[in-house]
Design a protein around this motif. Structure first.
Motif, PDB file in Angstrom:
ATOM      1  N   ARG A  31      -3.017  29.704  23.981  1.00 54.21           N
ATOM      2  CA  ARG A  31      -2.643  28.941  25.169  1.00 54.21           C
ATOM      3  C   ARG A  31      -1.144  28.653  25.124  1.00 54.21           C
ATOM      4  NH1 ARG A  31      -5.148  23.072  27.124  1.00 54.21           N
ATOM      5  NH2 ARG A  31      -3.970  22.931  29.055  1.00 54.21           N
ATOM      6  N   PHE A  34       4.246  26.416  19.941  1.00 57.03           N
ATOM      7  CA  PHE A  34       5.230  25.344  20.087  1.00 57.03           C
ATOM      8  C   PHE A  34       6.142  25.277  18.867  1.00 57.03           C
ATOM      9  CE2 PHE A  34       3.080  23.588  23.715  1.00 57.03           C
ATOM     10  CZ  PHE A  34       1.755  23.932  23.512  1.00 57.03           C
ATOM     11  N   GLN A  91      -1.658  26.405  19.990  1.00 57.19           N
ATOM     12  CA  GLN A  91      -2.725  25.777  20.764  1.00 57.19           C
ATOM     13  C   GLN A  91      -3.611  26.884  21.325  1.00 57.19           C
ATOM     14  OE1 GLN A  91      -3.333  22.213  21.897  1.00 57.19           O
ATOM     15  NE2 GLN A  91      -5.211  23.384  22.178  1.00 57.19           N
TER      16      GLN A  91
ATOM     17  N   SER B  95      -0.781  16.304  29.104  1.00 55.84           N
ATOM     18  CA  SER B  95      -1.539  16.408  30.349  1.00 55.84           C
ATOM     19  C   SER B  95      -2.388  17.663  30.230  1.00 55.84           C
ATOM     20  CB  SER B  95      -0.579  16.517  31.541  1.00 55.84           C
ATOM     21  OG  SER B  95      -1.312  16.670  32.733  1.00 55.84           O
ATOM     22  N   LEU B  96      -3.645  17.464  29.835  1.00 58.42           N
ATOM     23  CA  LEU B  96      -4.509  18.595  29.489  1.00 58.42           C
ATOM     24  C   LEU B  96      -4.739  19.518  30.671  1.00 58.42           C
ATOM     25  CD1 LEU B  96      -5.940  19.352  26.850  1.00 58.42           C
ATOM     26  CD2 LEU B  96      -8.020  18.330  27.770  1.00 58.42           C
ATOM     27  N   PHE B  97      -4.825  18.961  31.851  1.00 57.79           N
ATOM     28  CA  PHE B  97      -5.099  19.786  33.024  1.00 57.79           C
ATOM     29  C   PHE B  97      -3.858  20.015  33.858  1.00 57.79           C
ATOM     30  CE2 PHE B  97      -9.432  20.136  32.122  1.00 57.79           C
ATOM     31  CZ  PHE B  97      -9.862  18.922  31.620  1.00 57.79           C
ATOM     32  N   ASP B  99      -0.661  20.474  32.518  1.00 57.13           N
ATOM     33  CA  ASP B  99       0.285  21.341  31.799  1.00 57.13           C
ATOM     34  C   ASP B  99      -0.483  22.556  31.304  1.00 57.13           C
ATOM     35  OD1 ASP B  99       1.929  22.649  30.008  1.00 57.13           O
ATOM     36  OD2 ASP B  99       2.527  20.834  28.932  1.00 57.13           O
ATOM     37  N   PRO B 100      -0.178  23.755  31.818  1.00 54.58           N
ATOM     38  CA  PRO B 100      -0.948  24.939  31.417  1.00 54.58           C
ATOM     39  C   PRO B 100      -0.860  25.251  29.923  1.00 54.58           C
ATOM     40  CG  PRO B 100       0.961  25.567  32.731  1.00 54.58           C
ATOM     41  CD  PRO B 100       0.864  24.083  32.798  1.00 54.58           C
ATOM     42  N   GLY B 102      -0.330  22.696  27.590  1.00 58.89           N
ATOM     43  CA  GLY B 102      -0.806  21.555  26.820  1.00 58.89           C
ATOM     44  C   GLY B 102       0.219  21.022  25.839  1.00 58.89           C
TER      45      GLY B 102
END
Lengths: 109, 115
Positions: A31, A34, A91, B95-97, B99-100, B102
């Motif tokens: 995903r 970082f 992630q 912002s879990l939903f 921010d693509p 995360g």
């Protein structure tokens, strides 16, 4: 299980001496990858997010790159204020953020 | 101006005591986390809450109990403190939903020393 391996563990550079930090990873569907900077006694400070192989991000003397298996944090002409621990984390699409153990960078005059 | 804040910054206590650490974020995020950083500086997730609901619960002793009164707050209560609980505890949020990717933002940490 997702894994993140950072190398070297510690790196000492002279001011102006460019180098790269490595982050090798395995993840079940990325995903985001970082990079964080952590100064002694402080919390990790967000630097970059990368997602697609071939992607690059830059900020001042730092440039982060990404392939399907690893990421590099290139430091160009570092200054003493760049001294910190640099953390890499991945992630997955589902699940938790996994950190590497970090690279402690010291830049001397 | 602080985005993610934690109190206290330092906590020194005796073995067997009960203590709490508080975290607040003003970023409007919907998800918050507790991490433990050990003496070797390795960061490991403990818990995560999304909109006050527990979504990640790693293998952590039952003596640790998180509580989220609302989206902006996540507290950590530790019962019967042990020497091995000494570490730095970080709170983080995302912002879990929204921010693509995360991206998580971290607080300054709470340094816990159990004597």
């Amino acid at each position: 299980e997702d894994q993140v391996t950072q190398s070297p563990e510690a790196l000492r550079l002279q001011e102006g001496e460019s180098s790269s930090l490595n982050c090798s990873y395995t993840v079940s569907g990325l995903r985001g990858l970082f990079w964080y900077r952590q100064d002694p006694g402080k919390g990790p400070e967000f630097l970059f997010t990368l997602y697609s192989a071939g992607e690059e991000k830059e900020k001042e003397r730092l440039k982060a790159t990404l392939t399907k298996k690893e990421s590099f944090l290139h430091i160009t002409a570092p200054k003493p204020e760049d001294s910190a621990t640099y953390l890499c984390a991945v992630q997955p699409r589902q699940g938790k953020l996994t950190f590497g153990t970090g690279t402690r960078l010291q830049v001397t005059l | 101006d602080t985005a993610v804040s934690q109190t206290p910054k330092y906590l020194v206590t005796q073995m067997g005591n009960d203590k709490s650490i508080k975290c607040e974020q003003n970023l409007g995020h919907d998800t918050m986390y507790w991490y433990k950083q050990d003496s070797k500086k390795f960061l490991k997730i403990m818990f995560s809450y999304n909109n006050k609901e527990l979504i990640i619960n790693e293998t952590v002793p039952n003596r640790f109990s998180p509580k989220s009164p609302d989206k902006a707050h996540l507290n950590l209560h530790i019962n019967s403190l042990e020497l091995g609980d000494s570490a730095v505890y970080f709170c983080a949020s995302t912002s879990l939903f929204g921010d693509p990717r995360g991206t998580q933002y971290f607080g300054p940490g709470t340094r816990l020393l159990v004597l």
